[in-house]
Design a protein around this motif. Structure first.
Motif, short mmCIF file in Angstrom:
data_model
loop_
_atom_site.label_atom_id
_atom_site.label_comp_id
_atom_site.label_asym_id
_atom_site.label_seq_id
_atom_site.Cartn_x
_atom_site.Cartn_y
_atom_site.Cartn_z
N VAL A 75 0.85 -1.20 0.00
CA VAL A 75 0.00 0.00 0.00
C VAL A 75 0.88 1.25 0.00
O VAL A 75 0.65 2.20 -0.74
N ILE A 76 1.91 1.21 0.84
CA ILE A 76 2.80 2.36 0.94
C ILE A 76 3.51 2.60 -0.40
O ILE A 76 3.57 3.73 -0.90
N ASN A 77 4.01 1.54 -0.99
CA ASN A 77 4.72 1.68 -2.26
C ASN A 77 3.82 2.20 -3.37
O ASN A 77 4.23 3.01 -4.20
N GLU A 78 2.60 1.75 -3.36
CA GLU A 78 1.64 2.22 -4.36
C GLU A 78 1.38 3.73 -4.19
O GLU A 78 1.35 4.48 -5.17
N ALA A 79 1.24 4.16 -2.95
CA ALA A 79 1.00 5.60 -2.70
C ALA A 79 2.20 6.41 -3.20
O ALA A 79 2.03 7.49 -3.78
N ILE A 80 3.39 5.89 -2.99
CA ILE A 80 4.60 6.61 -3.43
C ILE A 80 4.62 6.73 -4.96
O ILE A 80 4.91 7.79 -5.52
N LEU A 81 4.27 5.64 -5.63
CA LEU A 81 4.21 5.66 -7.10
C LEU A 81 3.25 6.72 -7.60
O LEU A 81 3.55 7.50 -8.51
N ARG A 82 2.08 6.75 -6.99
CA ARG A 82 1.06 7.72 -7.42
C ARG A 82 1.51 9.15 -7.13
O ARG A 82 1.28 10.06 -7.92
N ALA A 83 2.14 9.32 -5.97
CA ALA A 83 2.62 10.67 -5.62
C ALA A 83 3.69 11.11 -6.61
O ALA A 83 3.76 12.28 -6.99
N LYS A 84 4.51 10.17 -7.05
CA LYS A 84 5.56 10.50 -8.03
C LYS A 84 4.95 11.07 -9.30
O LYS A 84 5.44 12.06 -9.85
#
Ligand code: ARG
Length: 612
Positions: free
Chosen positions: A422-431
């Motif tokens: 979940v955390i990694n997905e949020a980071i991808l989207r934020a990028k």
């Protein structure tokens, strides 16, 4: 208990109390001072007159008039009005308010030092995952809410002891040990696992176990398909329980267990690091820590005559009505086969937290679905003396995390979602968002902002909702730049900061940062007054947030603060102010706003950024 004194509201409340007394109101009738519900009611509103009048059987408006006549708010209020059935509305004097907020700074914690004078020892049990598996989304809320509450309580001057009550005990561990040993024996050389656990470095084992979730699943398959394996698993549990007396085999089993726990904790720490959550190994107080206290826990319960046997199990029964909702399920503390339970460990842990750690207040930041367990636990804990009569025990409950269809969060195949994913997905989207906004930034700058933004968004989305309700997890909503979101607040913060900087630059030597020069805040405009009042209320708000453990109060406060600032800024020019006095004053308001925004966000576990 934390006692409160001399913040702005406490000063006003005390004045009203004085007047209530002179006016013949019984000391039992509270003043009830609240923020005014509508702007036309002024700043604060006293609601206690109607109840007091009812008690004295007199007309509330007449009593209200008497109270106003006896009230001494001379320098403090500029307007006092009786409204409706007997409400008293108060508008604070501009000079008084200006002086009050001019005295707020980081050193006195923006008024908080005035609010707290009796710190407590507070134990906060949070995160507390089961180490047999990898952390899943269910642990996000406990981790994020618990960390924010612990940070706020600490900021208020309490002694906070964090307890990560990780599950490291129970039959699953026999299964996992059996699987580790089997793997070691089968392909020890290939996987780098030796049959002698002492040869393992924990780093190797983390590598070998790899995906904890998968490791658990495979072990479970072996357990279900092979009776021999299952027997071994059960046998290892027995060995583990008594490992000191089991010779070489005991040591081997114990060492595998220790290695496994260490590997699993490393997974947790990876998540904590990413989330910027400050839980360390020192905070780990695992279930197994209480193993040697379980016998005496049962003994204490016997001594207090609390235990009855039912079908061979040791239980504590409740009187009718003791548990609400007509419930009468007993609290089982020892199984028929002598095994102890989650409940037994929790009683031993309570005793340790209250009598050894000297906790005045113990918070259990745990899923609302465990409410019944805690209800029983607390009743038994008080009766048995594991908690003292004046110990405050609280189940800081939170609702379930749902997906956007309103269903519990699951992977497509119906499995539990790993927190790290979940955390990694949020980071991808934020990028992607950051790239769109700042295509000219360096890759490293963009990555750094995306990281902070993603973590801020995940945390804030969780913290800003009333924790007791179920909560819909939406990447789109939490990463939006409008609404009550982390990006909105962080952006507001960068704007205010750059504004202060710009005014400072443009006005050259004329203006110096707040606190470095002795200037006066002067409130003339309505929007200035409203912003100042909100700044003055920071300490009171935090006090309530900490007392009730509701981080969303702080979120709502910060969101309102950003909004009030924008309104102020639109109608009150700073650089183009009519005089340098006014410019100074407005700059000070902006500066104080940005400081409180930053402190507030940090208390929530959110790092501010300088540009976005
Ligand atoms: N390990 C438990 C779970 O994952 C939570 C423990 C909470 N703390 C406690 N003292 N019971 O559900």
């Amino acid at each position: 208990m934390i006692k409160s004194m001399q913040t702005l509201t406490k000063i006003i409340e005390a004045k009203f109390r004085e007047s209530f007394n002179i006016s013949g109101v019984s000391p039992e009738s509270p003043v009830i001072l609240v923020e005014a519900s509508k702007p036309e009611f002024g700043d604060y509103q006293v609601n206690g007159v109607m109840a007091a009048a009812k008690l004295q059987k007199i007309n509330p408006r007449i009593l209200a008039q008497k109270i106003v006549d006896n009230l001494n708010l001379n320098t403090i209020a500029k307007k006092i009005e009786i409204a409706g059935a007997g409400f008293i509305n108060v508008t604070i004097d501009d000079v008084y308010l200006a002086n009050y907020i001019a005295g707020l700074n980081a050193k006195n914690k923006f008024g908080l030092e005035l609010a707290v004078d009796m710190p407590q020892t507070v134990i906060v049990d949070y995160s507390s995952p089961n180490l047999a598996k990898e952390m899943h989304v269910g642990h996000l809320r406990s981790t994020v809410i618990g960390d924010a509450i612990a940070t706020i309580l600490e900021y208020m001057g309490n002694i906070v002891i964090k307890q990560n009550h990780v599950g490291d005990w129970g039959t699953q561990f026999g299964m996992l040990i059996a699987y580790m040993i089997e793997k070691a024996e089968l392909d020890g050389s290939k996987s780098g696992m030796s049959t002698n656990p002492e040869n393992h470095k924990s780093a190797d084992l983390v590598h070998t176990i790899g995906d904890l979730e998968e490791f658990y699943r495979n072990a479970k398959v072996r357990f279900d398909e092979d009776k021999n394996f299952a027997d071994k698993a059960r046998y290892y549990v027995v060995i583990l329980q008594n490992w000191q007396n089991e010779g070489a085999e005991g040591i081997k089993v114990f060492n595998y267990w220790t290695l496994f726990k260490d590997a699993s904790l490393k997974h947790c720490e990876e998540v904590y690091n990413k989330l910027n959550v400050k839980l360390t190994r020192d905070n780990v107080a695992p279930e197994s820590m209480y193993n040697d206290k379980l016998d005496s826990t049962i003994q204490s319960l016997y001594n207090k005559n609390l235990i009855k046997e039912s079908n061979g199990a040791k239980c504590i029964f409740f009187a009718e009505g003791e548990l609400s909702g007509g419930e009468s399920t007993p609290f089982i503390v020892q199984k028929q086969d002598g095994g102890y339970l989650y409940s037994t460990t929790d009683l031993a842990a309570m005793n340790y937290r209250v009598h050894t750690l000297k906790g005045d207040r113990v918070l259990y930041v745990v899923d609302a679905r465990q409410a019944f367990h805690f209800k029983q636990l607390f009743i038994v804990g008080y009766k048995a003396g594991f908690a003292k009569d004046n110990t405050i025990l609280e189940h800081t409950a939170f609702g379930t995390m749902m997906n956007e269809d309103g269903k519990p969060f699951k992977t497509r195949s119906g499995g539990t979602v790993k927190l790290i994913d979940v955390i990694n997905e949020a980071i991808l989207r934020a990028k992607a968002i950051v790239l769109k906004r700042n295509p000219d930034w360096s890759e490293a700058d963009r990555a750094s902002l995306a990281n902070k933004l993603a973590i801020a968004a995940i945390k804030y989305a969780d913290l800003s909702k009333n924790r007791t309700s179920d909560y819909i997890f939406s990447f789109d909503k939490m990463l939006a730049f409008d609404g009550n979101t982390a990006p909105y607040l962080l952006y507001a913060y960068t704007r205010i900061k750059s504004l202060v900087k710009k005014v400072n630059q443009d006005a050259s030597q004329d203006l110096i940062e707040r606190n470095k020069v002795n200037y006066k805040i002067k409130l003339t405009e309505h929007k200035e007054h409203k912003l100042a009042l909100h700044l003055a209320n920071f300490a009171d708000m935090l006090f309530i947030t900490a007392n009730e453990s509701y981080p969303h109060y702080l979120c709502q406060y910060l969101y309102n603060l950003a909004g009030l600032f924008m309104q102020f800024y639109e109608s009150c020019p700073i650089l183009k102010a009519e005089s340098s006095d006014v410019r100074f004053s407005r700059l000070a308001l902006a500066d104080l706003t940005s400081e409180i925004l930053a402190v507030g966000l940090n208390l929530l576990g959110i790092e501010t950024v300088e540009r976005m």
